[in-house]
Design a protein around this motif. Structure first.
Motif, PDB file in Angstrom:
ATOM      1  N   PHE A   1      33.409  30.057  67.598  1.00  0.00           N
ATOM      2  CA  PHE A   1      34.031  29.873  68.902  1.00  0.00           C
ATOM      3  C   PHE A   1      33.038  29.294  69.910  1.00  0.00           C
ATOM      4  N   ILE A   2      31.816  29.848  69.940  1.00  0.00           N
ATOM      5  CA  ILE A   2      30.813  29.400  70.916  1.00  0.00           C
ATOM      6  C   ILE A   2      30.359  27.970  70.611  1.00  0.00           C
ATOM      7  N   GLU A   3      30.041  27.707  69.342  1.00  0.00           N
ATOM      8  CA  GLU A   3      29.539  26.377  68.985  1.00  0.00           C
ATOM      9  C   GLU A   3      30.605  25.299  69.196  1.00  0.00           C
ATOM     10  N   ARG A   4      31.850  25.625  68.930  1.00  0.00           N
ATOM     11  CA  ARG A   4      32.904  24.638  69.142  1.00  0.00           C
ATOM     12  C   ARG A   4      33.038  24.303  70.625  1.00  0.00           C
ATOM     13  N   TYR A   5      32.898  25.295  71.474  1.00  0.00           N
ATOM     14  CA  TYR A   5      32.968  25.033  72.909  1.00  0.00           C
ATOM     15  C   TYR A   5      31.817  24.137  73.357  1.00  0.00           C
ATOM     16  N   TYR A   6      30.601  24.460  72.923  1.00  0.00           N
ATOM     17  CA  TYR A   6      29.449  23.665  73.357  1.00  0.00           C
ATOM     18  C   TYR A   6      29.490  22.257  72.773  1.00  0.00           C
ATOM     19  N   LEU A   7      29.950  22.111  71.534  1.00  0.00           N
ATOM     20  CA  LEU A   7      30.043  20.777  70.960  1.00  0.00           C
ATOM     21  C   LEU A   7      31.096  19.940  71.674  1.00  0.00           C
ATOM     22  N   SER A   8      32.178  20.566  72.097  1.00  0.00           N
ATOM     23  CA  SER A   8      33.245  19.820  72.764  1.00  0.00           C
ATOM     24  C   SER A   8      32.868  19.443  74.186  1.00  0.00           C
ATOM     25  N   LYS A   9      32.172  20.350  74.884  1.00  0.00           N
ATOM     26  CA  LYS A   9      31.882  20.093  76.301  1.00  0.00           C
ATOM     27  C   LYS A   9      30.526  19.440  76.518  1.00  0.00           C
ATOM     28  N   HIS A  10      29.505  19.924  75.811  1.00  0.00           N
ATOM     29  CA  HIS A  10      28.132  19.456  76.055  1.00  0.00           C
ATOM     30  C   HIS A  10      27.629  18.484  74.994  1.00  0.00           C
ATOM     31  N   ASN A  11      28.447  18.190  73.997  1.00  0.00           N
ATOM     32  CA  ASN A  11      28.020  17.232  72.980  1.00  0.00           C
ATOM     33  C   ASN A  11      26.833  17.727  72.172  1.00  0.00           C
ATOM     34  N   ALA A  12      26.622  19.023  72.119  1.00  0.00           N
ATOM     35  CA  ALA A  12      25.507  19.611  71.395  1.00  0.00           C
ATOM     36  C   ALA A  12      25.838  21.070  71.106  1.00  0.00           C
ATOM     37  N   SER A  13      25.101  21.659  70.171  1.00  0.00           N
ATOM     38  CA  SER A  13      25.287  23.072  69.871  1.00  0.00           C
ATOM     39  C   SER A  13      24.675  23.924  70.975  1.00  0.00           C
ATOM     40  N   PHE A  14      24.861  25.227  70.855  1.00  0.00           N
ATOM     41  CA  PHE A  14      24.357  26.134  71.886  1.00  0.00           C
ATOM     42  C   PHE A  14      22.842  26.037  72.031  1.00  0.00           C
TER      43      PHE A  14
ATOM     44  N   LEU B   1      31.324  13.507  71.079  1.00  0.00           N
ATOM     45  CA  LEU B   1      31.651  13.850  69.706  1.00  0.00           C
ATOM     46  C   LEU B   1      33.160  13.923  69.535  1.00  0.00           C
ATOM     47  N   ARG B   2      33.652  13.303  68.491  1.00  0.00           N
ATOM     48  CA  ARG B   2      35.063  13.355  68.196  1.00  0.00           C
ATOM     49  C   ARG B   2      35.377  14.597  67.364  1.00  0.00           C
ATOM     50  N   GLY B   3      36.658  14.842  67.162  1.00  0.00           N
ATOM     51  CA  GLY B   3      37.055  16.035  66.428  1.00  0.00           C
ATOM     52  C   GLY B   3      36.481  16.100  65.028  1.00  0.00           C
ATOM     53  N   ARG B   4      36.391  14.939  64.365  1.00  0.00           N
ATOM     54  CA  ARG B   4      35.849  14.922  63.012  1.00  0.00           C
ATOM     55  C   ARG B   4      34.379  15.309  63.012  1.00  0.00           C
ATOM     56  N   GLU B   5      33.589  14.758  63.951  1.00  0.00           N
ATOM     57  CA  GLU B   5      32.178  15.112  64.011  1.00  0.00           C
ATOM     58  C   GLU B   5      31.968  16.567  64.437  1.00  0.00           C
ATOM     59  N   ILE B   6      32.852  17.087  65.291  1.00  0.00           N
ATOM     60  CA  ILE B   6      32.725  18.482  65.724  1.00  0.00           C
ATOM     61  C   ILE B   6      32.920  19.429  64.548  1.00  0.00           C
ATOM     62  N   TRP B   7      33.950  19.190  63.740  1.00  0.00           N
ATOM     63  CA  TRP B   7      34.189  20.084  62.615  1.00  0.00           C
ATOM     64  C   TRP B   7      33.138  19.914  61.531  1.00  0.00           C
ATOM     65  N   ARG B   8      32.618  18.730  61.362  1.00  0.00           N
ATOM     66  CA  ARG B   8      31.513  18.557  60.421  1.00  0.00           C
ATOM     67  C   ARG B   8      30.265  19.293  60.907  1.00  0.00           C
ATOM     68  N   SER B   9      30.027  19.217  62.204  1.00  0.00           N
ATOM     69  CA  SER B   9      28.881  19.942  62.759  1.00  0.00           C
ATOM     70  C   SER B   9      29.059  21.447  62.604  1.00  0.00           C
ATOM     71  N   LEU B  10      30.272  21.937  62.832  1.00  0.00           N
ATOM     72  CA  LEU B  10      30.535  23.367  62.654  1.00  0.00           C
ATOM     73  C   LEU B  10      30.341  23.795  61.207  1.00  0.00           C
ATOM     74  N   LEU B  11      30.633  22.909  60.290  1.00  0.00           N
ATOM     75  CA  LEU B  11      30.435  23.231  58.878  1.00  0.00           C
ATOM     76  C   LEU B  11      28.969  23.549  58.581  1.00  0.00           C
ATOM     77  N   PHE B  12      28.048  22.782  59.187  1.00  0.00           N
ATOM     78  CA  PHE B  12      26.629  22.993  58.918  1.00  0.00           C
ATOM     79  C   PHE B  12      25.986  23.973  59.901  1.00  0.00           C
ATOM     80  N   LEU B  13      26.570  24.152  61.071  1.00  0.00           N
ATOM     81  CA  LEU B  13      26.022  25.108  62.029  1.00  0.00           C
ATOM     82  C   LEU B  13      26.464  26.540  61.754  1.00  0.00           C
ATOM     83  N   VAL B  14      27.667  26.715  61.242  1.00  0.00           N
ATOM     84  CA  VAL B  14      28.232  28.054  61.031  1.00  0.00           C
ATOM     85  C   VAL B  14      28.511  28.318  59.554  1.00  0.00           C
ATOM     86  N   GLY B  15      29.179  27.366  58.890  1.00  0.00           N
ATOM     87  CA  GLY B  15      29.581  27.600  57.509  1.00  0.00           C
ATOM     88  C   GLY B  15      28.415  27.703  56.549  1.00  0.00           C
ATOM     89  N   LEU B  16      27.460  26.770  56.628  1.00  0.00           N
ATOM     90  CA  LEU B  16      26.325  26.789  55.712  1.00  0.00           C
ATOM     91  C   LEU B  16      25.447  28.026  55.890  1.00  0.00           C
TER      92      LEU B  16
END
Length: 359
Positions: A65-78, A104-119
């Motif tokens: 939740f936090i990383e998705r917000y920062y990626l969408s608004k600030h173009n970067a992770s927390f 960052l577009r939706g595709r890049e955001i979810w890819r980033s979440l994959l490596f920031l949270v999922g991995l």
């Protein structure tokens, strides 16, 4: 150190130490949250014990939740936003990535979440499963029941047993290879061989950059709005309060980590709090006097330290009997199980009275 801090002709390129520091900040969040939950779970086990037992999933959901917000608004992770970084496009290396000047577009955001949270979540679960199979822990340090369960689980001839044995043998090599792979990318980034310090950034076409003067101007111009009526201000405050709370995490979470680490140090056995505080119960009770060996018991030399009186070797997995004497766990267990008494003092003892000594 000037060589390692040199930014060359690109003032917006972050140094490797900035990138490593933001990763370390992200790695400190999980143990800090786990420590807080464990402390409160001791007081409210009915509500928090399940969360502590499923801490990996709970932490992954919060960070998603936090990383998705920062990626969408600030173009970067927390953590990247905390160190003044954002994700952009590199016109030389980010072929097919994000167009320059866009967020960052939706595709890049979810890819980033994959490596920031999922991995990180998958790596943590794999490490827990490896430890459940007894990986990295000596069998002498485990209880007999745990050791026997692990032996049965690894000795099964079914597909699950083959998978457990293969996982236990291959996981250390895979984990080590992964760490060396990341180290190779760090070294390449340090010597300007690649504009990306992580391989998945190259795959996504995301290039981490420092915030420039134009970025700060746009941030402050967005905050300075024209005056609006009080009713509109209240309505705006209610609508933007979740965003304000999430933006405040940029300062609240690092401060909380520092405060928790300070409390761990303050209440540790070697901290000044132990020496300055006085017990309201009076002086400490002295340790009981050592029982004298029985004339017909095995000889015991008081001058030797760390030697088992039974096997005459260094004590392995120290275990104390009710008499106060310490032996190897296997020596003490076999002696008490066969004779039912301490081999030094000949006092009665039972297997359930064995106590392991943590040193």
């Amino acid at each position: 150190m000037e060589f390692f801090n040199d930014i060359g002709s690109d003032p917006l390129k972050p140094s490797l130490f900035e990138l490593v520091a933001q990763e370390q900040l992200r790695d400190l969040l999980q143990p800090a949250l786990k420590y807080v939950l464990a402390v409160f779970a001791q007081r409210y086990p009915r509500y928090l014990l399940r969360i502590v037992n499923r801490h990996e999933e709970f932490y992954a959901a919060i960070m998603l939740f936090i990383e998705r917000y920062y990626l969408s608004k600030h173009n970067a992770s927390f953590s990247e936003n905390f160190y003044g970084l954002n994700g952009g496009a590199d016109p030389k290396a980010a072929v097919g990535g994000i167009p320059i000047g866009e967020t960052l577009r939706g595709r890049e955001i979810w890819r980033s979440l994959l490596f920031l949270v999922g991995l990180p979540y998958l790596r943590a679960r794999a490490q827990d499963y490896y430890e459940e199979l007894g990986g990295g822990i000596s069998a002498d340090l485990l209880d007999e029941g745990v050791n026997s369960r692990q032996s049965r689980a690894l000795s099964e001839e079914s597909l699950s047993g083959i998978f457990r044995r293969g996982f236990k043998s291959m996981y250390p090599w895979i984990n080590t290879s992964y760490e060396f792979w990341l180290l190779a990318w760090n070294i390449s980034y340090l010597f300007d061989q690649t504009p990306f310090y992580r391989p998945w950034l190259s795959w996504m076409g995301v290039d981490l950059r420092r915030l420039g003067a134009d970025d700060f101007v746009s941030i402050f111009s967005h905050r300075s709005r024209t005056k609006i009526w009080k009713f509109a201000q209240i309505r705006r405050l209610l609508l933007t309060s979740p965003h304000i709370l999430l933006d405040s995490l940029r300062l609240l979470l690092p401060t909380a980590i520092f405060f928790i680490k300070f409390l761990e140090w303050w209440y540790s056995p070697g901290s000044p709090a132990r020496s300055l505080s006085t017990s309201p119960l009076g002086p400490a009770v002295p340790a009981p006097r050592m029982l004298t060996p029985h004339p017909h018991g095995i000889p015991f030399d008081k001058q030797t330290y760390g030697i088992c009186p039974i096997c005459r070797n260094n004590i392995n997995n120290a275990t104390a009997l009710p008499s106060g004497y310490v032996f190897c766990y296997r020596c003490a267990h076999d002696q008490v199980e066969k004779h039912g008494k301490c081999p030094v003092t000949l006092l009665p003892a039972r297997v359930w009275q064995l106590r392991k000594v943590l040193v």
